[in-house]
Write a protein that holds these residues in place. Structure first.
Motif, short mmCIF file in Angstrom:
data_model
loop_
_atom_site.label_atom_id
_atom_site.label_comp_id
_atom_site.label_asym_id
_atom_site.label_seq_id
_atom_site.Cartn_x
_atom_site.Cartn_y
_atom_site.Cartn_z
N GLY A 253 2.89 25.72 -5.23
CA GLY A 253 2.23 24.52 -5.72
C GLY A 253 2.99 23.80 -6.81
O GLY A 253 2.59 22.71 -7.23
N VAL A 254 4.08 24.40 -7.29
CA VAL A 254 4.90 23.76 -8.31
C VAL A 254 5.88 22.80 -7.63
O VAL A 254 6.59 23.19 -6.70
CB VAL A 254 5.66 24.81 -9.14
N ASP A 255 5.90 21.57 -8.08
CA ASP A 255 6.76 20.55 -7.50
C ASP A 255 8.02 20.40 -8.36
O ASP A 255 7.95 19.93 -9.49
CB ASP A 255 6.03 19.22 -7.43
N PRO A 256 9.20 20.79 -7.85
CA PRO A 256 10.43 20.65 -8.64
C PRO A 256 10.73 19.21 -9.03
O PRO A 256 11.30 18.97 -10.11
CB PRO A 256 11.51 21.20 -7.69
N VAL A 257 10.33 18.26 -8.20
CA VAL A 257 10.59 16.86 -8.52
C VAL A 257 9.78 16.43 -9.75
O VAL A 257 10.30 15.77 -10.66
CB VAL A 257 10.25 15.95 -7.32
N ALA A 258 8.52 16.83 -9.80
CA ALA A 258 7.69 16.49 -10.96
C ALA A 258 8.23 17.14 -12.23
O ALA A 258 8.24 16.52 -13.30
CB ALA A 258 6.25 16.93 -10.70
N GLN A 259 8.71 18.37 -12.11
CA GLN A 259 9.28 19.04 -13.27
C GLN A 259 10.54 18.32 -13.75
O GLN A 259 10.74 18.12 -14.96
CB GLN A 259 9.60 20.49 -12.92
N VAL A 264 13.39 14.43 -17.76
CA VAL A 264 14.04 13.15 -18.02
C VAL A 264 13.18 12.30 -18.97
O VAL A 264 13.70 11.63 -19.88
CB VAL A 264 14.29 12.40 -16.70
N ALA A 265 11.88 12.34 -18.79
CA ALA A 265 10.99 11.58 -19.66
C ALA A 265 11.07 12.08 -21.10
O ALA A 265 11.02 11.28 -22.05
CB ALA A 265 9.55 11.66 -19.14
N GLU A 266 11.17 13.39 -21.29
CA GLU A 266 11.27 13.95 -22.64
C GLU A 266 12.57 13.54 -23.32
O GLU A 266 12.60 13.27 -24.51
CB GLU A 266 11.16 15.47 -22.60
N LEU A 267 13.67 13.48 -22.55
CA LEU A 267 14.94 13.02 -23.12
C LEU A 267 14.82 11.58 -23.62
O LEU A 267 15.30 11.24 -24.70
CB LEU A 267 16.05 13.11 -22.07
#
Length: 355
Positions: A253-259, A264-267
């Protein structure tokens, strides 16, 4: 040793010695005149970049650093001795900031670089300095000047050519262990890495670069969640970022794309310059993906992630795909180094004269 990248210290340069009031007293010299010497200079406080250090932990246990004051002046034209200087050894990459104003004072970027961070006070004048034609027996002297006193914040930003970023358990520690001489702690649970690890990657004879592995980032890292805010600063001095993505997450259920998008958003939230730094995508743990599904999974990830830069498919555990990644990284860094070298203009004084 526990990694410490921040410390607060108080430093005090030595005060200058006081001047002396003295007169020459010798038999048959009734009017010998003044001979009081000047006081000695107070000791300076220096900081030197020591490449053998990688932590500021010593300054957590020793916050106060004082140089010796100068010796007072004496009679018989004797000046006071200068106070002993002190030298504080700091890791390469240390930023010295005024703790009260927040102004950056110095940066130690070169091994062996030595800077004066607090100046000792000048010595006071003895009465021999005030002798003149109309003042033949001066009794004036001046006290020594006080040395500089500062409250400083020390902050360490590791110096590396390449920085690894990604979610916890993305395989960053496994990758740096596979391609360099670093031996970080590796385990099958999140936040195994608690402090930055540096490794030297040998590409060939006299060809190498330094890679830094920082603790895994999570959503909210730019605001202090997890360990991200504490160590994001270490990525600011790198030339290239490798975004490591776990293409086969353990949890369903973990999506690598979302992670990847959250990283990138945190950077971008933390530092716009860091966000625009060259960043390559490294898809890791391909050994856990069935061979017939690899191409489709990679294509699907790149399409949904909307990424148009270089993409590398590797398995840090089996070293598959690591060599092409190393070669590409080195060529990129080398090209940057060449472009940064400014041509030296010839000195016109030594230009060839026409025959």
């Amino acid at each position: 040793m526990k990694f410490v990248d921040e410390a607060y210290i108080d430093i005090a340069a030595g005060d200058g010695g006081n001047g002396c009031v003295s007169f020459r007293h010798e038999k048959y010299k009734e009017f010998g005149g003044p001979n009081g010497g000047d006081g000695g200079r107070g000791g300076h406080v220096f900081a030197v970049a020591d490449p053998s250090l990688n932590t500021l932990v010593d300054f957590r246990f020793s916050r106060r650093h004082e140089a010796k004051r100068g010796q007072h002046g004496m009679g018989s034209d004797m000046f006071g001795a200068a106070g002993d200087d002190i030298t504080l050894k700091m890791p390469v990459g240390t930023i010295v900031t005024d703790a009260e104003t927040g102004d950056v004072l110095y940066e130690l970027l070169t091994p062996g670089e030595c800077i004066m961070i607090a100046k000792g006070g000048d010595g006071g004048f003895g009465n021999m300095r005030f002798k003149s034609a109309i003042n033949r027996a001066p009794r004036q002297k001046t006290p020594g000047w006080p040395g500089e006193r500062k409250s400083l914040k020390l902050e360490l930003k590791v110096l590396a050519d390449v920085g690894l970023l990604g979610m916890p358990n993305a395989g960053k520690s496994t990758l740096i262990a596979a391609i360099s001489n670093a031996r970080p702690k590796i385990a099958d649970y999140p936040f195994t890495t608690l402090h930055p690890n540096l490794g030297v990657v040998r590409v060939g004879p006299e060809q190498s670069f330094v890679v830094a592995d920082v603790p895994g980032l999570i959503e909210g890292a730019s605001e202090g969640a997890g360990l991200g805010l504490q160590f994001l600063r270490h990525l600011q001095r790198t030339r290239l970022l490798l975004h490591i993505v776990d293409l086969a997450p353990f949890d369903e259920g973990v999506d690598p794309v979302a992670q990847a998008k959250s990283i990138v958003a945190e950077l971008k939230k933390y530092d716009d310059e860091l966000y625009h730094k060259p960043r390559w995508l490294v898809l890791n743990k391909l050994d856990m993906v069935p061979a017939e599904q690899r191409a489709a999974r990679v294509k699907d990830f790149v399409k949904r992630f909307k990424y148009k830069g270089p993409v590398f498919e590797i398995s840090a555990l089996t070293h598959e795909g690591c060599e092409p990644l190393i070669q590409a990284v080195y060529q990129h860094i080398r090209a940057q180094q060449v472009s940064e070298q400014q041509p030296v203009e010839p000195d016109p004084r030594f230009a060839e004269r026409p025959a």
